[in-house]
Enzyme design. Structure first.
Site, PDB file in Angstrom:
ATOM      1  N   ASP A   1     -27.634 -19.928  19.233  1.00  0.00           N
ATOM      2  CA  ASP A   1     -28.894 -20.614  19.515  1.00  0.00           C
ATOM      3  C   ASP A   1     -29.015 -21.788  18.558  1.00  0.00           C
ATOM      4  O   ASP A   1     -28.522 -21.757  17.440  1.00  0.00           O
ATOM      5  CB  ASP A   1     -30.100 -19.662  19.447  1.00  0.00           C
ATOM      6  CG  ASP A   1     -30.296 -19.053  18.072  1.00  0.00           C
ATOM      7  OD1 ASP A   1     -29.343 -19.068  17.250  1.00  0.00           O
ATOM      8  OD2 ASP A   1     -31.402 -18.557  17.811  1.00  0.00           O
TER       9      ASP A   1
ATOM     10  N   TYR B   1      -5.814   9.196   1.943  1.00  0.00           N
ATOM     11  CA  TYR B   1      -5.850   9.790   3.286  1.00  0.00           C
ATOM     12  C   TYR B   1      -4.586  10.618   3.516  1.00  0.00           C
ATOM     13  O   TYR B   1      -3.574  10.440   2.825  1.00  0.00           O
ATOM     14  CB  TYR B   1      -6.037   8.721   4.366  1.00  0.00           C
ATOM     15  CG  TYR B   1      -4.909   7.730   4.514  1.00  0.00           C
ATOM     16  CD1 TYR B   1      -3.782   8.020   5.287  1.00  0.00           C
ATOM     17  CD2 TYR B   1      -4.958   6.484   3.890  1.00  0.00           C
ATOM     18  CE1 TYR B   1      -2.748   7.112   5.431  1.00  0.00           C
ATOM     19  CE2 TYR B   1      -3.919   5.567   4.025  1.00  0.00           C
ATOM     20  CZ  TYR B   1      -2.816   5.880   4.791  1.00  0.00           C
ATOM     21  OH  TYR B   1      -1.789   4.992   4.932  1.00  0.00           O
TER      22      TYR B   1
ATOM     23  N   HIS C   1       0.880  -1.178   0.000  1.00  0.00           N
ATOM     24  CA  HIS C   1       0.000   0.000   0.000  1.00  0.00           C
ATOM     25  C   HIS C   1       0.911   1.219   0.000  1.00  0.00           C
ATOM     26  O   HIS C   1       1.880   1.275   0.760  1.00  0.00           O
ATOM     27  CB  HIS C   1      -0.884  -0.107   1.243  1.00  0.00           C
ATOM     28  CG  HIS C   1      -1.361   1.168   1.830  1.00  0.00           C
ATOM     29  ND1 HIS C   1      -2.103   2.085   1.133  1.00  0.00           N
ATOM     30  CD2 HIS C   1      -1.229   1.687   3.080  1.00  0.00           C
ATOM     31  CE1 HIS C   1      -2.391   3.103   1.938  1.00  0.00           C
ATOM     32  NE2 HIS C   1      -1.864   2.889   3.106  1.00  0.00           N
TER      33      HIS C   1
HETATM   34  C1  LIG Z   1       1.888   2.137   4.485  1.00  0.00           C
HETATM   35  C2  LIG Z   1       1.030   1.685   5.590  1.00  0.00           C
HETATM   36  C3  LIG Z   1       0.223   2.591   6.235  1.00  0.00           C
HETATM   37  C4  LIG Z   1      -0.586   2.191   7.287  1.00  0.00           C
HETATM   38  N1  LIG Z   1      -1.339   3.113   7.911  1.00  0.00           N
HETATM   39  C5  LIG Z   1      -2.070   2.765   8.976  1.00  0.00           C
HETATM   40  C6  LIG Z   1      -2.786   3.737   9.681  1.00  0.00           C
HETATM   41  O1  LIG Z   1      -2.719   4.905   9.352  1.00  0.00           O
HETATM   42  N2  LIG Z   1      -3.564   3.331  10.715  1.00  0.00           N
HETATM   43  C7  LIG Z   1      -3.635   2.038  11.084  1.00  0.00           C
HETATM   44  O2  LIG Z   1      -4.357   1.727  12.017  1.00  0.00           O
HETATM   45  N3  LIG Z   1      -2.943   1.085  10.438  1.00  0.00           N
HETATM   46  C8  LIG Z   1      -2.168   1.415   9.391  1.00  0.00           C
HETATM   47  N4  LIG Z   1      -1.462   0.466   8.716  1.00  0.00           N
HETATM   48  C9  LIG Z   1      -1.605  -0.948   9.113  1.00  0.00           C
HETATM   49  C10 LIG Z   1      -0.751  -1.234  10.335  1.00  0.00           C
HETATM   50  O3  LIG Z   1       0.516  -0.723  10.147  1.00  0.00           O
HETATM   51  C11 LIG Z   1      -0.640  -2.729  10.598  1.00  0.00           C
HETATM   52  O4  LIG Z   1      -1.864  -3.341  10.448  1.00  0.00           O
HETATM   53  C12 LIG Z   1      -0.115  -2.981  12.006  1.00  0.00           C
HETATM   54  O5  LIG Z   1       1.038  -2.229  12.231  1.00  0.00           O
HETATM   55  C13 LIG Z   1       0.193  -4.455  12.216  1.00  0.00           C
HETATM   56  O6  LIG Z   1       0.775  -4.621  13.469  1.00  0.00           O
HETATM   57  P1  LIG Z   1       1.326  -6.047  13.904  1.00  0.00           P
HETATM   58  O7  LIG Z   1       1.929  -5.909  15.219  1.00  0.00           O
HETATM   59  O8  LIG Z   1       0.268  -7.050  13.697  1.00  0.00           O
HETATM   60  O9  LIG Z   1       2.399  -6.389  12.771  1.00  0.00           O
HETATM   61  P2  LIG Z   1       3.917  -5.938  12.631  1.00  0.00           P
HETATM   62  O10 LIG Z   1       4.141  -4.565  13.046  1.00  0.00           O
HETATM   63  O11 LIG Z   1       4.309  -6.296  11.229  1.00  0.00           O
HETATM   64  O12 LIG Z   1       4.642  -6.875  13.644  1.00  0.00           O
HETATM   65  C14 LIG Z   1       4.827  -8.237  13.412  1.00  0.00           C
HETATM   66  C15 LIG Z   1       6.177  -8.586  13.950  1.00  0.00           C
HETATM   67  O13 LIG Z   1       6.386  -9.983  13.863  1.00  0.00           O
HETATM   68  C16 LIG Z   1       7.764 -10.169  13.612  1.00  0.00           C
HETATM   69  N5  LIG Z   1       7.976 -11.490  13.046  1.00  0.00           N
HETATM   70  C17 LIG Z   1       7.458 -11.980  11.909  1.00  0.00           C
HETATM   71  N6  LIG Z   1       7.922 -13.216  11.686  1.00  0.00           N
HETATM   72  C18 LIG Z   1       8.733 -13.521  12.715  1.00  0.00           C
HETATM   73  C19 LIG Z   1       9.488 -14.653  13.041  1.00  0.00           C
HETATM   74  N7  LIG Z   1       9.552 -15.750  12.245  1.00  0.00           N
HETATM   75  N8  LIG Z   1      10.201 -14.643  14.180  1.00  0.00           N
HETATM   76  C20 LIG Z   1      10.181 -13.568  15.014  1.00  0.00           C
HETATM   77  N9  LIG Z   1       9.494 -12.449  14.726  1.00  0.00           N
HETATM   78  C21 LIG Z   1       8.761 -12.439  13.589  1.00  0.00           C
HETATM   79  C22 LIG Z   1       8.081  -9.074  12.630  1.00  0.00           C
HETATM   80  O14 LIG Z   1       9.448  -8.789  12.546  1.00  0.00           O
HETATM   81  C23 LIG Z   1       7.266  -7.924  13.173  1.00  0.00           C
HETATM   82  O15 LIG Z   1       8.013  -7.118  14.033  1.00  0.00           O
HETATM   83  C24 LIG Z   1      -0.634   0.834   7.672  1.00  0.00           C
HETATM   84  C25 LIG Z   1       0.171  -0.080   7.020  1.00  0.00           C
HETATM   85  C26 LIG Z   1       1.004   0.331   5.996  1.00  0.00           C
HETATM   86  C27 LIG Z   1       1.865  -0.685   5.322  1.00  0.00           C
END
Ligand SMILES: Cc1cc2nc3c(=O)[nH]c(=O)nc-3n(C[C@H](O)[C@H](O)[C@H](O)COP(=O)(O)OP(=O)(O)OC[C@H]3O[C@@H](n4cnc5c(N)ncnc54)[C@H](O)[C@@H]3O)c2cc1C
Length: 840
Positions: free
Chosen positions: A563, A279, A245
């Protein structure tokens, strides 16, 4: 570099009011993004302090989606649950700081309309906000510009403003929560890549990393868009698609010079221009622009850069060509951008699911392995709180059925389906979606054995759990009743036809066939079946073979999980006890399987796909069915809420004398191979009686005339049976059952809110559900289901209202697209309260 985030403070005791646990489950959280951090805080605050968070990247800008999320938090969502998650995020992060720095800035959120359709949609959204308790206001163009002076006043028609929306600093909020968790005993391990999940006897035992193994009783995968990879290690298909995105920042905008200095970052409301899928937020004197206006860009996890490299794994190179139109549209909306340029940008990755909701819950086949993924920053704290309640207390206090990991049917887990629907959800993220609007592709997926006949009759299909389900039949256009069906407003006319009204009337006057195949059917067998069902449900099931009982599944808190109609069918070939359950969906199956006794005395099987069902209802139903069978279908021979095996012509059926529409009739079940023959047999026999095939639209109207609730829409696990008007299905004197203790002392009289029936003064004003209800001029509740009652000539809306506003005769108002529609709380059911039509 230090591999772990060392304990900054000695472990703190659990907070007051939380029972100190003698045996601590060892919890391992995968991922230190915003979700993992928030969960560590919520778990440790509840006394689960043996928490290890494993993160493949550095802390706390890990390289995942949270690391670069611009953090816009718009709370209002058509889902009450999602709105509640967001509102908790706002409250929690507003009170958080990290080393004195803010984690949430309540700048307000402004969504503007540049088309009349969007303006109407924002009016509807304002109603949703009122329903869910989020204060907001509709603004004219001048008021929008006063709040956000960069807007071109001539381009906008108005806006919707929520003063409590704002900006979350995701990494900061993550670290602030992590520090609190660490203070209570949690540990965070950076640069630990999870490579495997250890298990034994169907339970997790450990998490394996490139740095060694961590024993675990509970694992929660908070791996964001890497979720499917971690899921595979646990044998779990995690249905999400990583999609890129675009997010860009402009060069300094002269009009913003000196506006946002120091810590401030931004001072104007966060902004949405959904007519162009865009946005905006400020970054000091620059503008950040997020775009969903490009083609879906699914990302292969194999191509995501490894963590710890020069670029963050979740940031792919900016594809400039995809940003040309969004940039032109941005300059048109915010003319001050004409003096700026796009300075930098990236294609950031995050998760999309087939239905747009997160994935929360425990894996079906590996106990102790949980998932909290596809969660936005917006919902992160709310999701984490619900997950912690679920893990520590056994039940989330917010209804999470829309988000439950186990909500999908097997076909909905097909990678091709997940991919297609995930991409389509990206495309539609800002679209105006009608509540009944189905996705067009991939369809059809599941069809009942009657499908060919239905197509011949011109069925208008919508989708339910992957099933094609007729809403009305064009063949009924010729029915004389069609001409008398009143019209309705433009929004309520979508996915509707007056033909549905004629089908409803034909059901009341003659006889109709309804395809009920899409409703989940479960078979419970084995010597322990009766005891098992008695304990899990509220009504008395200890009745003779051939009995059918309407009953409820409660959770430990007394909330209604579902239910069911439970039919005691007696011994089958090769099995002793045999019960057939009419259920609501996959979550019911999951609920039962998780509670099966370990001695193997009970088996539960999903029989939906191999069977089918026709609801044959109407005053002439007996005239139709009796000549087809030797079995006695008389009132005396086949009583209400009884079941019988019989042959209708050549078709073996299980007939149940039930009616969700309030007319004499039967649910007729047979195996899928016999389905078309059943349809043809009934259809032919019904010709002389004026039979019609009728669809879901008529069905919904008829059920509301009778006051029959629909679980998931009218009530959820947040409601107890007495609030929902289902106390009649609870037998407190039958012995112990799940949820009974929580109901002790509760009656219809003691509840604080009620599901009530409203009649709108204006019979032509049909509403759709989720509209706010005002009592004494203030928002007091919300509509659940609504329909026009064709037999009673009135517009019906069921609604939750506080007890004080729930008495029959009480005047209220339903807000629909900004208009207050007067309505009256009315005694129910509206149609045939003495049940004379069913019991004869
Ligand atoms: C450009 C962009 C703009 C966005 N804007 C918004 C916004 O304005 N408002 C909003 O609400 N959301 C927004 N989002 C969405 C939001 O950023 C994500 O949905 C949210 O940050 C996800 O959080 P998370 O903790 O689930 O994932 P992440 O932040 O991706 O964390 C997951 C973690 O798991 C770790 N991990 C993965 N695999 C392994 C492994 N095998 N071993 C150990 N660690 C691992 C990763 O390194 C990572 O740190 C945006 C996203 C993008 C890309």
């Amino acid at each position: 570099m230090c591999n772990s985030y060392c304990r900054a403070q000695p472990p703190q005791p659990p907070p007051e009011g939380t029972d100190a646990l003698t045996v601590q489950p060892r919890v391992v959280i995968v991922g230190a993004g915003i979700v993992g951090c928030a969960l560590s805080d919520e778990l440790t605050a509840r006394g689960w302090t043996d928490v290890t968070v494993l993160e493949q990247g550095p802390l706390f800008a890990t390289g995942g989606s949270s690391s670069h999320a611009p953090g816009l938090v718009f709370q209002t969502n058509s889902s009450r649950t999602m709105t509640e998650f967001a509102s908790y995020t706002v409250r929690k992060y507003s009170a958080l700081t990290l080393d004195g720095q803010w984690c949430f800035q309540q700048l307000g959120g402004l969504e503007v309309a540049t088309t009349p359709e969007r303006l109407a949609e924002l009016t509807r959204k304002h109603g949703l906000a009122a329903s869910w308790g989020v204060p907001g206001a509709l603004l004219d163009p001048g008021q929008c510009v006063a709040l956000h002076p960069l807007l071109d006043r001539d381009r906008i028609l108005g806006g919707f403003h929520v003063p409590t929306d704002g900006l979350a600093k995701a990494v900061r909020a993550g670290e602030a929560q992590a520090r609190r968790a660490i203070g209570r005993g949690a540990r965070f391990m950076a640069h630990h890549t999870v490579t495997g999940i250890g298990s034994a006897n169907g339970r997790v035992t450990a998490v394996v990393t490139d740095q060694g193994s961590f024993p675990a009783d509970v694992v929660v995968s908070c791996a964001g868009f890497w979720g499917p990879r971690i899921g595979r290690m646990a044998g779990l298909a995690v249905p999400l698609v990583p999609l890129a995105h675009q997010y860009a920042r402009t060069s300094p905008v002269p009009a913003l010079a000196g506006c946002n200095t120091g810590e401030l970052e931004a001072s104007k409301p966060i902004l949405r221009h959904q007519d162009r899928d865009l946005y905006y937020r400020e970054h000091g004197d620059r503008i950040g622009i997020g775009s969903y206006a490009h083609r879906p860009m699914p990302v292969d996890l194999g191509e995501v850069p490894a963590p710890g490299g020069p670029v963050m794994p979740s940031m792919l190179p900016f594809t400039k060509e995809d940003f040309e139109q969004p940039w032109a549209d941005s300059q048109a909306l915010l003319p001050a951008l004409a003096r700026a340029r796009v300075d930098e940008g990236f294609n950031g990755i995050f998760s999309f699911t087939p239905d747009g909701f997160p994935l929360l819950g425990e894996a079906p086949e590996l106990r102790g392995f949980w998932v909290a993924e596809a969660v936005w920053v917006t919902h992160s704290a709310g999701v984490a709180r619900a997950m912690a309640q679920w893990l520590v207390e056994g039940t989330p206090r917010t209804d999470v059925h829309e988000c439950d990991l186990n909500r999908f049917e097997p076909g909905q887990l097909a990678p091709a389906y997940v991919h297609r629907r995930g991409c389509q959800n990206f495309v539609e993220v800002y679209d105006i979606i009608h509540p009944l609007q189905p996705m067009e592709d991939p369809r059809p997926l599941r069809v009942s054995p009657f499908h060919a006949r239905q197509r011949d009759l011109g069925a208008f299909f919508l989708e339910a759990s992957g099933w094609e389900r007729p809403h009305w039949y064009e063949a009924n256009q010729a029915l004389p009743e069609v001409a008398g069906i009143p019209g309705r407003g433009a929004w309520a006319s979508r996915y509707w036809s007056p033909i549905a009204g004629a089908e409803a009337l034909a059901t009341r006057e003659r006889v109709a066939m309804y395809d009920m195949t899409a409703l989940k059917r479960l078979e419970v067998t084995g010597p322990g079946a009766q005891a098992f069902l008695q304990y899990l449900t509220t009504n008395q099931l200890d009745k003779p073979v051939g009995s059918v009982t309407y009953t409820l599944l409660l959770d430990e808190t007394g909330g209604v999980r579902s239910d069911l109609t439970v039919a005691r069918l007696g011994p089958g070939r090769g099995c002793g006890e045999r019960w057939q359950l009419g259920a609501n969906g996959n979550l019911d199956l999951d609920w039962l399987i998780r509670r099966l006794p370990s001695d193997g005395s009970v088996q539960v099987r999903d029989t939906t796909a191999g069977t089918c069902c026709i609801g044959l209802w109407g005053p002439l139903a007996r005239d139709l069915v009796q000549p087809l069978t030797d079995a006695d279908f008389s009132h005396q021979g086949f009583g209400y809420f009884r079941a019988k095996q019989a042959y209708l012509g050549n078709v073996p059926v299980t007939a149940m004398r039930l009616s969700y529409v309030g007319e004499l009739g039967w649910e007729l079940y047979t195996t899928a191979d016999n389905g078309q023959k059943l349809w043809d047999t009934l259809w032919e026999a019904g010709q002389s009686l004026g039979i019609v095939a009728a669809g879901r639209s008529a069905f919904n109207s008829l059920r509301l005339e009778k006051g029959y609730r629909s679980w998931g829409t009218d009530l959820t696990a947040e409601h107890n049976p007495y609030e929902a008007g289902l106390g009649f299905a609870v037998r407190m004197d039958k012995g112990d059952f799940l949820g009974r203790d929580a109901l002790l002392g509760t009656t219809e009289e003691t509840v604080a809110r009620r599901l009530v029936c409203l009649l709108l003064d204006d019979p032509r004003a049909v509403v759709m559900g989720k509209e706010p209800v005002y009592a004494d001029g203030a928002p007091a509740g919300y509509v659940t289901s609504a329909a026009y009652g064709y037999s009673i000539g009135a517009s019906i809306a069921y609604a939750w209202l506080p007890r004080a506003a729930a008495d029959p005769g009480r005047r209220v108002e339903v807000e629909y697209f900004g208009e207050r529609l007067p309505a009256t709380v009315t005694q129910e059911p509206l149609f045939d309260p003495k049940m004379a039509r069913i019991r004869r």
